[in-house]
Design an enzyme around this catalytic site. Structure first.
Site, PDB file in Angstrom:
ATOM      1  N   LYS A  35      86.171  23.110  48.991  1.00  0.00           N
ATOM      2  CA  LYS A  35      86.872  23.810  47.899  1.00  0.00           C
ATOM      3  C   LYS A  35      87.103  22.882  46.705  1.00  0.00           C
ATOM      4  O   LYS A  35      86.811  23.225  45.567  1.00  0.00           O
ATOM      5  CB  LYS A  35      88.234  24.354  48.378  1.00  0.00           C
ATOM      6  N   THR A  36      87.631  21.705  46.997  1.00  0.00           N
ATOM      7  CA  THR A  36      87.895  20.761  45.916  1.00  0.00           C
ATOM      8  C   THR A  36      86.570  20.330  45.276  1.00  0.00           C
ATOM      9  O   THR A  36      86.458  20.194  44.064  1.00  0.00           O
ATOM     10  CB  THR A  36      88.680  19.551  46.457  1.00  0.00           C
ATOM     11  N   ASP A 220      93.478  24.127  42.187  1.00  0.00           N
ATOM     12  CA  ASP A 220      93.254  23.707  43.582  1.00  0.00           C
ATOM     13  C   ASP A 220      94.513  24.018  44.404  1.00  0.00           C
ATOM     14  O   ASP A 220      95.601  24.132  43.845  1.00  0.00           O
ATOM     15  CB  ASP A 220      92.973  22.189  43.620  1.00  0.00           C
ATOM     16  N   GLU A 221      94.382  24.126  45.714  1.00  0.00           N
ATOM     17  CA  GLU A 221      95.526  24.362  46.621  1.00  0.00           C
ATOM     18  C   GLU A 221      96.369  25.543  46.152  1.00  0.00           C
ATOM     19  O   GLU A 221      97.600  25.502  46.129  1.00  0.00           O
ATOM     20  CB  GLU A 221      96.416  23.103  46.720  1.00  0.00           C
ATOM     21  N   GLN A 251      96.578  26.861  55.142  1.00  0.00           N
ATOM     22  CA  GLN A 251      97.162  25.566  54.786  1.00  0.00           C
ATOM     23  C   GLN A 251      98.381  25.698  53.887  1.00  0.00           C
ATOM     24  O   GLN A 251      98.753  24.755  53.183  1.00  0.00           O
ATOM     25  CB  GLN A 251      96.117  24.682  54.104  1.00  0.00           C
ATOM     26  N   ARG A 603      92.448  16.739  58.799  1.00  0.00           N
ATOM     27  CA  ARG A 603      92.294  15.547  57.955  1.00  0.00           C
ATOM     28  C   ARG A 603      91.284  14.582  58.568  1.00  0.00           C
ATOM     29  O   ARG A 603      90.778  13.682  57.912  1.00  0.00           O
ATOM     30  CB  ARG A 603      93.626  14.788  57.786  1.00  0.00           C
TER      31      ARG A 603
HETATM   32  P1  ATP Z   1      90.895  20.806  52.101  1.00  0.00           P
HETATM   33  O1  ATP Z   1      91.100  22.222  52.550  1.00  0.00           O
HETATM   34  O2  ATP Z   1      91.308  19.842  53.135  1.00  0.00           O
HETATM   35  O3  ATP Z   1      91.453  20.552  50.747  1.00  0.00           O
HETATM   36  P2  ATP Z   1      88.322  21.166  50.867  1.00  0.00           P
HETATM   37  O4  ATP Z   1      87.889  22.540  51.215  1.00  0.00           O
HETATM   38  O5  ATP Z   1      88.871  20.951  49.523  1.00  0.00           O
HETATM   39  O6  ATP Z   1      89.309  20.622  52.003  1.00  0.00           O
HETATM   40  P3  ATP Z   1      86.559  19.014  50.218  1.00  0.00           P
HETATM   41  O7  ATP Z   1      87.560  17.939  50.252  1.00  0.00           O
HETATM   42  O8  ATP Z   1      86.072  19.498  48.905  1.00  0.00           O
HETATM   43  O9  ATP Z   1      87.062  20.247  51.092  1.00  0.00           O
HETATM   44  O10 ATP Z   1      85.302  18.627  51.084  1.00  0.00           O
HETATM   45  C1  ATP Z   1      85.432  18.064  52.366  1.00  0.00           C
HETATM   46  C2  ATP Z   1      84.387  16.980  52.596  1.00  0.00           C
HETATM   47  O11 ATP Z   1      83.103  17.565  52.746  1.00  0.00           O
HETATM   48  C3  ATP Z   1      84.294  16.022  51.439  1.00  0.00           C
HETATM   49  O12 ATP Z   1      84.026  14.729  51.937  1.00  0.00           O
HETATM   50  C4  ATP Z   1      83.098  16.562  50.664  1.00  0.00           C
HETATM   51  O13 ATP Z   1      82.488  15.570  49.900  1.00  0.00           O
HETATM   52  C5  ATP Z   1      82.202  17.059  51.777  1.00  0.00           C
HETATM   53  N1  ATP Z   1      81.317  18.179  51.371  1.00  0.00           N
HETATM   54  C6  ATP Z   1      81.691  19.375  50.897  1.00  0.00           C
HETATM   55  N2  ATP Z   1      80.621  20.157  50.659  1.00  0.00           N
HETATM   56  C7  ATP Z   1      79.537  19.432  50.978  1.00  0.00           C
HETATM   57  C8  ATP Z   1      78.123  19.688  50.951  1.00  0.00           C
HETATM   58  N3  ATP Z   1      77.603  20.861  50.538  1.00  0.00           N
HETATM   59  N4  ATP Z   1      77.318  18.710  51.368  1.00  0.00           N
HETATM   60  C9  ATP Z   1      77.800  17.531  51.801  1.00  0.00           C
HETATM   61  N5  ATP Z   1      79.102  17.225  51.849  1.00  0.00           N
HETATM   62  C10 ATP Z   1      79.968  18.174  51.448  1.00  0.00           C
HETATM   63 MG    MG Z   2      90.766  20.274  48.868  1.00  0.00          MG
END
Ligand code: ATP
Ligand code: MG
Length: 717
Positions: A35-36, A220-221, A251, A603
């Site tokens: 997402k981020t 975000d969030e 979350q 995490r």
């Molecule tokens: P959270 O809910 O904990 O905030 P999030 O959904 O924001 O998580 P991110 O932090 O954006 O998730 O991504 C999680 C991890 O996966 C990061 O290390 C990111 O770089 C990696 N990642 C996300 N998408 C891809 C992708 N398509 N290919 C490779 N790595 C990815």
């Molecule tokens: Mg995130």
């Protein structure tokens, strides 16, 4: 630079979200699904492909650190640093806005931000000015009350008191608070948001300007936005701007502070034709870790529901360690950290997460003892915390009356009617006589050099310190600390603070008693109190690793949101601690605790350790908790119990330094023993001497029992 740099590192749905042309986009997805990452790439996409001006972009992150990271990642992708973008937290952005439009917002040019300690002091003063009783109108509760209303967008004039006398007074106080803030040009955190919202509503020209400017909003969030934050966004977005929000209903962990998961639903209703995109592939964690997280959260009712999978390998099972007490738990964690370091991981790639702040003390002590650098993220270290500094100041003053810093700290904490003017007189006298504040008080008392009221108050304070001094000489360190907590009224004082913070403070104070109880001076200082105070001062000193040193990260589960670490230790997974005891009494709170657990588990990237203590000093008492229900919700195939000794290479007995060690039972804490009827078990506790000695054993089959050593015939196994 071409488009492929932005889209190639993404999967299908992520690309869709990044390049979507719809005006409103909601990305609803589980932890670690990118997402981020989508937000960052969408900003890059807007700049590079859509050629929008950086000045038309506003991105809202959850912490300032996250804002910094987001900027860094955008610059990295684009290989230039875009100028003019607004990236920050809701509070940071509101502050920026109000600084530019202070006049229109009805503020003074140099308005100051009131932090929560300042706010508390102000609220306290008002209660006093209104001649109200602090035990009925606790300053902390009033603070909580005011902030709660502000988060909902209500000023004092909007609050309906239903003709209830208590409520009427609270509203009156709220109003007086607003007036006092306005007079002195001060703005608290909630006020930043409320004012910024009112600025939109009252000054259409300004709103119009920003609506024209910020055509792209990204958040975000999103699941943790509260009412006023949502309203502010809603107005800014208007009917024409583009808004992308990403979030995860699983979350949402700030319900206790006014966050509304319902905003996710509200979003699709408020913004017509929202494109909803789900991301289902997790890129962060191993199969095992993800399975565990999915299974735990599946126990919550009323979820929006989503699938999360990974094509990462199963990975190592999650290790579960049952410490026989919290020190043993801490030793386990530290031993594992050292193990991973020898395996080429950095300290900063490992994080220890816990539910309550007070848990950090034992962990910190073990890290210090092992010479491992650590940093507490988004919080203060144990001996730096306000309430701990307060007790320690009493102890210091009791030990040495001339300690001016300690004197200043507690002369009127808790409030005892010694005002600034009196303190100023004392300071002046001390300066003139070139003595300590304490001696200056003695001189002033002898000459009746203060008003009658002040004299009585100061005399009372000095008598209290003398009592504490006497208690320190007569009693054991722990009993003396307990005496000081009671006599100074600090426990009651902090106990009156409402909400999570008040509870945390009381927990910390109880934890200080544990610290005194377990304290073993390693110098030959004859006074245990002196030795304890020295240790506390050193601990509070500069042991915290600075930003550039490789250090283990310690933080509460709440602060861990959005972050990821190769190795995660989740400490204290036991009933009453996590889920927190309080959550069992309020409806909806257990679900929030479970979401917090989901946040914690997710995490971890490659290794996750769960640990708990079979017995723990908590709230000043020995408690025997069972393993957390959340652990029991993890499928057995994902879990591996690690036993004592199997993972600790050093002999346990040599490491144990428990206050009740050294009895003549021939047994040691943590030792496995055999009883002819109850079978095998673990020694948890030893009390008393010789034929009076009693031993507590946690039997594998029969649970924990106290036995008289002389009759138990326990054999070491
Ligand atoms: P959270 O809910 O904990 O905030 P999030 O959904 O924001 O998580 P991110 O932090 O954006 O998730 O991504 C999680 C991890 O996966 C990061 O290390 C990111 O770089 C990696 N990642 C996300 N998408 C891809 C992708 N398509 N290919 C490779 N790595 C990815
Ligand atoms: Mg995130």
């Amino acid at each position: 630079m071409d488009v492929s740099t932005i889209l190639d590192p993404l999967n299908g749905p992520q690309r869709e979200a990044v390049s979507c042309d719809k005006k409103s986009v909601l990305v609803l997805a589980g932890a670690g699904s990118g997402k981020t990452r989508v937000l960052v790439h969408r900003i890059a996409w807007l700049l590079l492909v859509k050629q929008v001006s950086p000045a038309s972009i506003m991105a809202v992150t959850f912490t300032n650190k996250a804002a910094k990271e987001m900027r860094g990642r955008i610059s990295e992708l684009l290989q230039i640093t875009p100028q003019g973008m607004w990236v920050g937290t809701f509070h940071g952005l509101a502050h920026r806005l109000l600084k530019s439009h202070w006049q229109d917002a009805g503020l003074t040019e140099n308005f100051q931000i009131l932090d929560s300690e300042d706010q508390l002091r102000m609220v306290k003063r008002l209660i006093k000015e209104h001649d109200l009783d602090e035990s009925r109108f606790a300053p902390k509760s009033l603070q909580w009350y005011i902030n709660g209303h502000k988060d909902e967008g209500r000023r004092a004039k909007h609050v309906d008191h239903h003709n209830d006398a208590y409520e009427k007074t609270m509203v009156q106080l709220y109003l007086a608070y607003e007036q006092a803030c306005n007079r002195s040009g001060q703005v608290d955190f909630g006020e930043l948001l409320l004012r910024a919202h009112e600025l939109w509503l009252n000054k259409p020209a300004i709103l119009n300007h920003y609506q024209q400017r910020f055509q792209h909003l990204l958040v975000d969030e999103f699941q943790d936005t509260n009412t006023i934050q949502y309203a502010w966004l809603r107005v800014l977005a208007g009917n024409n701007n583009n808004i992308t929000v990403v979030g995860d209903d699983d979350q949402s962990i700030y319900g206790w502070r006014g966050a509304k998961i319902e905003n996710i639903q509200q979003f699709s209703d408020d913004f017509a034709a929202t494109e909803v995109i789900k991301l289902e592939q997790n890129y962060r964690s191993t199969g095992c870790i993800l399975d565990a997280a999915n299974s735990v959260i599946a126990n919550n009712p009323a979820r929006l529901g989503k699938n999360l999978w990974t094509d990462d390998e199963e990975g190592e099972p999650i290790a579960l360690y049952a410490g026989f007490n919290e020190q043993d738990e801490a030793r386990f964690v530290v031993e594992r950290i050292e193990h991973h370091v020898s395996d080429d991981l950095l300290l900063s790639e490992q994080a220890i997460l816990y539910r309550s702040n007070a848990q950090s003390r034992v962990l910190e002590e073990e890290l210090i003892r092992s010479g491992i650098a650590y940093r507490i993220y988004g919080g203060q270290r144990f001996y730096d915390r306000l309430e701990i500094k307060n007790v320690v100041a009493y102890l210091r003053l009791a030990y040495g009356h001339d300690d001016d810093a300690a004197f200043e700290r507690v002369i009127n904490t808790p409030t005892r009617g010694i005002g600034n003017k009196t303190v100023e007189t004392i300071r002046l006298r001390a300066r003139t006589d070139n003595t300590s504040l304490w001696r200056a008080c003695e001189a002033l008392l002898a000459e009746s050099g203060l008003t009658r009221r002040a004299l009585t108050a100061v005399q009372g304070f000095m008598a209290l310190i003398d009592d504490c001094d006497e208690a320190c000489q007569r009693l054991s360190l722990e009993a003396a600390a307990e005496y000081v907590l009671e006599a100074s009224d600090l426990l009651a004082f902090h106990g009156k603070e409402s909400g999570e913070k008040g509870r945390a403070r009381v927990e910390n104070l109880q934890e200080l008693l544990n610290a005194t109880r377990q304290f073993e001076p390693d110098t030959d200082e004859p006074s245990p109190l002196r030795a304890f105070l020295d240790t506390a001062a050193l601990d509070a000193g500069d042991q915290q690793a600075d930003e550039y040193t490789d250090a283990v990260q310690l933080m509460t589960l709440h602060s861990a949101k959005g972050l990821e670490f190769p190795v995660v230790y989740l400490a204290g997974v036991e009933e009453n601690l996590f889920p927190h005891k309080m959550s069992l009494e309020e409806p909806g709170r257990l679900e929030e605790e479970r979401r917090l657990c989901y946040v914690g588990i997710t995490r971890a990237m490659s290794r996750l350790y769960l640990s708990y203590a079979e017995t723990r000093r908590w709230y000043g008492q020995e408690s025997y908790n069972t393993v957390s229900r959340f652990v029991r919700e993890i499928p057995a195939k994902c879990l591996k119990e690690v036993r004592i000794n199997a993972n600790i290479s050093r002999p346990l007995s040599a490491k144990i330094s428990h206050a009740s060690d050294g009895h003549d039972t021939g047994l040691l804490l943590g030792q496995r023993v055999m009883h002819s009827v109850f079978g095998q078990g673990l020694v948890l506790n030893i009390e008393g001497q010789g034929s009076n000695a009693r031993i507590q054993v946690n039997f594998d089959d029969e649970g924990s029992k106290w036995l008289v050593a002389a009759y138990a015939n326990l054999e070491a196994v």
